[in-house]
Design a protein around this motif. Structure first.
Motif, mmCIF file in Angstrom:
data_model
loop_
_atom_site.group_PDB
_atom_site.id
_atom_site.type_symbol
_atom_site.label_atom_id
_atom_site.label_comp_id
_atom_site.label_asym_id
_atom_site.label_seq_id
_atom_site.Cartn_x
_atom_site.Cartn_y
_atom_site.Cartn_z
ATOM 1 N N PRO A 24 0.684 -0.469 -0.230
ATOM 2 C CA PRO A 24 -0.147 -0.287 -0.125
ATOM 3 C C PRO A 24 0.826 1.438 0.254
ATOM 4 C CG PRO A 24 0.125 -0.396 2.258
ATOM 5 C CD PRO A 24 1.131 -1.734 0.663
ATOM 6 N N GLU A 25 0.300 2.766 -0.310
ATOM 7 C CA GLU A 25 0.732 3.717 -0.384
ATOM 8 C C GLU A 25 1.676 3.872 1.287
ATOM 9 O OE1 GLU A 25 0.193 7.541 -2.344
ATOM 10 O OE2 GLU A 25 -1.029 7.898 -0.451
ATOM 11 N N LEU A 39 4.737 5.180 -3.301
ATOM 12 C CA LEU A 39 3.310 6.297 -3.017
ATOM 13 C C LEU A 39 2.663 5.631 -4.807
ATOM 14 C CD1 LEU A 39 5.637 9.816 -3.339
ATOM 15 C CD2 LEU A 39 4.541 8.671 -1.184
ATOM 16 N N ARG A 40 1.232 5.586 -4.107
ATOM 17 C CA ARG A 40 0.512 5.527 -5.066
ATOM 18 C C ARG A 40 -0.329 6.980 -5.288
ATOM 19 N NH1 ARG A 40 -0.057 0.489 -6.566
ATOM 20 N NH2 ARG A 40 0.740 -1.303 -5.228
ATOM 21 N N GLY A 56 -2.552 4.542 -18.450
ATOM 22 C CA GLY A 56 -2.393 6.067 -18.847
ATOM 23 C C GLY A 56 -1.993 6.871 -16.947
ATOM 24 N N VAL A 57 -2.246 6.347 -16.019
ATOM 25 C CA VAL A 57 -1.711 6.697 -14.663
ATOM 26 C C VAL A 57 -0.825 6.004 -13.678
ATOM 27 C CG1 VAL A 57 -3.984 7.568 -14.308
ATOM 28 C CG2 VAL A 57 -3.234 5.600 -13.115
ATOM 29 N N ALA A 58 0.152 6.913 -13.180
ATOM 30 C CA ALA A 58 0.857 6.406 -12.590
ATOM 31 C C ALA A 58 0.746 5.527 -11.597
ATOM 32 C CB ALA A 58 2.273 6.896 -11.849
ATOM 33 N N ASP A 59 0.624 3.887 -11.870
ATOM 34 C CA ASP A 59 0.289 2.711 -10.961
ATOM 35 C C ASP A 59 0.718 2.809 -9.406
ATOM 36 O OD1 ASP A 59 -1.325 0.732 -9.940
ATOM 37 O OD2 ASP A 59 0.913 -0.353 -10.817
ATOM 38 N N GLU A 119 5.200 12.190 5.687
ATOM 39 C CA GLU A 119 3.067 12.610 5.569
ATOM 40 C C GLU A 119 2.211 13.153 5.864
ATOM 41 O OE1 GLU A 119 1.292 9.029 7.561
ATOM 42 O OE2 GLU A 119 0.521 10.403 8.518
ATOM 43 N N GLN A 120 2.788 14.316 6.412
ATOM 44 C CA GLN A 120 2.097 15.720 6.041
ATOM 45 C C GLN A 120 2.563 16.663 5.228
ATOM 46 O OE1 GLN A 120 3.268 18.525 9.412
ATOM 47 N NE2 GLN A 120 3.170 16.760 11.056
ATOM 48 N N THR A 121 3.181 16.448 4.157
ATOM 49 C CA THR A 121 3.287 17.371 3.091
ATOM 50 C C THR A 121 3.224 16.536 1.982
ATOM 51 O OG1 THR A 121 5.918 17.565 3.923
ATOM 52 C CG2 THR A 121 5.538 18.369 1.706
ATOM 53 N N TRP A 122 2.918 15.559 2.017
ATOM 54 C CA TRP A 122 2.482 14.014 1.128
ATOM 55 C C TRP A 122 1.167 14.902 1.414
ATOM 56 C CZ3 TRP A 122 2.487 12.536 -3.473
ATOM 57 C CH2 TRP A 122 1.887 11.934 -3.747
#
Ligand code: BTN
Length: 333
Positions: free
Chosen positions: A108-109, A143-144, A203-206, A258-261
């Protein structure tokens, strides 16, 4: 038992903080004998943990070497998701590769991989990455983002900003700089590198892997010749003994990331740009940018909203999406 006994004992002692825990309690909780607990304590002592025996009361953790150990990382984590799924490895080819393998299996992310040693650490532009003479943080986060591939480059700035902010716990603001696109410098020398790798599906970043390498401690003599003069080591930049351990830096970084993300995921890079620019000291400076085989000289104008670099070169404004920047002069700090 799901954990090796020294890990389980360490986790319990970390949880107790300064309060001693009796051998009997430790034995009962782990479902082993007191002699086995004693052996586990000896193992921890052999690994550099200072475990005090408090007469009639038990054991107390007086100090830790800050080495990468699952129990210690978990005890220090303050995050909700980042690092809660964790692989701590003594050796791996590359934490980025390991994270990509894990992500492909469905991690997971926020899942993270961290290693003491990399045998094939990867750097930008196909280079290899030296793992820091025994004191480097080498970690990769999964990251997802589910975003179009063209936008994932912005995640580099999230990572650089998270690390720069983390470093302020030990360094003054003016000492820390982000060199576009993804190096973090301390007093003009590179302390950390960031490498993003992603898998695109439909078409997206998995998934996107954010690999971060930081020179925390260790010996400059062990570094390859070509980086000896240009690398910074955090322990040399703080007051003696005033810097973090690898575990300390890693857990603080996970919290900051985590906060910045979250801010980035909710509001995009525009919510972070002003903060990022506080660490961007390249505006107005003369640089040479290597773009493939071309080298472009100019003066940096700034970073644009999409993460590209605006450069004034030969009287024209050039927009650069990817490249390697050489600064002509160092900044006095
Ligand atoms: C750069 O070239 O500046 C980027 C270096 C990134 C190195 C880190 S160390 C942890 C992670 N795993 C790798 O193989 N590379 C990144």
């Amino acid at each position: 038992m799901s954990q090796p006994l020294p890990e389980a004992v360490l986790a319990r002692l970390l949880k107790a903080g300064p309060a001693p825990v009796s051998g009997e309690t430790l034995a009962k909780q782990a479902g082993v004998t007191r002699a086995a607990v004693w052996k586990a304590i000896e193992t921890l002592r052999g690994d550099g943990y200072e475990v005090e025996s408090v007469p009639t009361r038990g054991y107390r953790l007086a100090s830790s070497p800050g080495a990468l150990r699952q129990a210690e990382i978990e005890a220090r984590l303050t995050t909700e998701r980042f690092g809660r799924e964790l692989r701590v490895l003594a050796e791996v080819d590359s934490t980025n590769r390991e994270a990509a393998r894990w992500a492909a299996e469905g991690a997971p992310e926020g899942a993270a991989v961290v290693a003491v040693r990399q045998t094939a650490g990867r750097g930008r532009l196909g280079r290899s990455w030296f793992g820091g003479g025994g004191g480097a943080l080498m970690a990769s986060l999964i990251l997802r983002p589910g975003m179009p591939p063209g936008q994932t480059g912005l995640i580099t700035y999230v990572a650089a900003l998270s690390l720069a902010k983390t470093l302020l716990r030990w360094l003054p603001e003016e000492a820390v700089e982000i060199k576009w696109p993804n190096d973090v410098l301390v007093r003009g020398r590179k302390i950390a590198g960031i490498l993003l790798e992603s898998r695109i599906e439909g078409g997206v970043a998995d998934f996107v892997i954010v690999g971060i390498g930081v020179n925390v401690a260790g010996s400059r003599d062990a570094m390859p010749e070509e980086i000896k003069g240009t690398a910074a080591i955090l322990s040399e930049e703080t007051k003696p003994g005033g810097g973090p351990t690898v575990v300390g830096l890693f857990t603080e970084l996970l919290g900051e990331f985590e906060q910045t993300w979250r801010t980035f995921s909710d509001g995009g890079f525009s919510k972070l740009k002003a903060e990022w620019e506080k660490f961007f000291h390249m505006a107005g400076r003369e640089v040479t940018v290597a773009i493939g085989d071309r080298r472009l000289k100019g003066t940096v104008e700034g970073m644009l909203q999409d993460g590209s670099l605006a450069l004034i070169s030969g009287g024209e404004r050039k927009i650069i999406f990817a490249g390697d920047v050489e600064l002509a002069t160092t900044r006095a700090v």
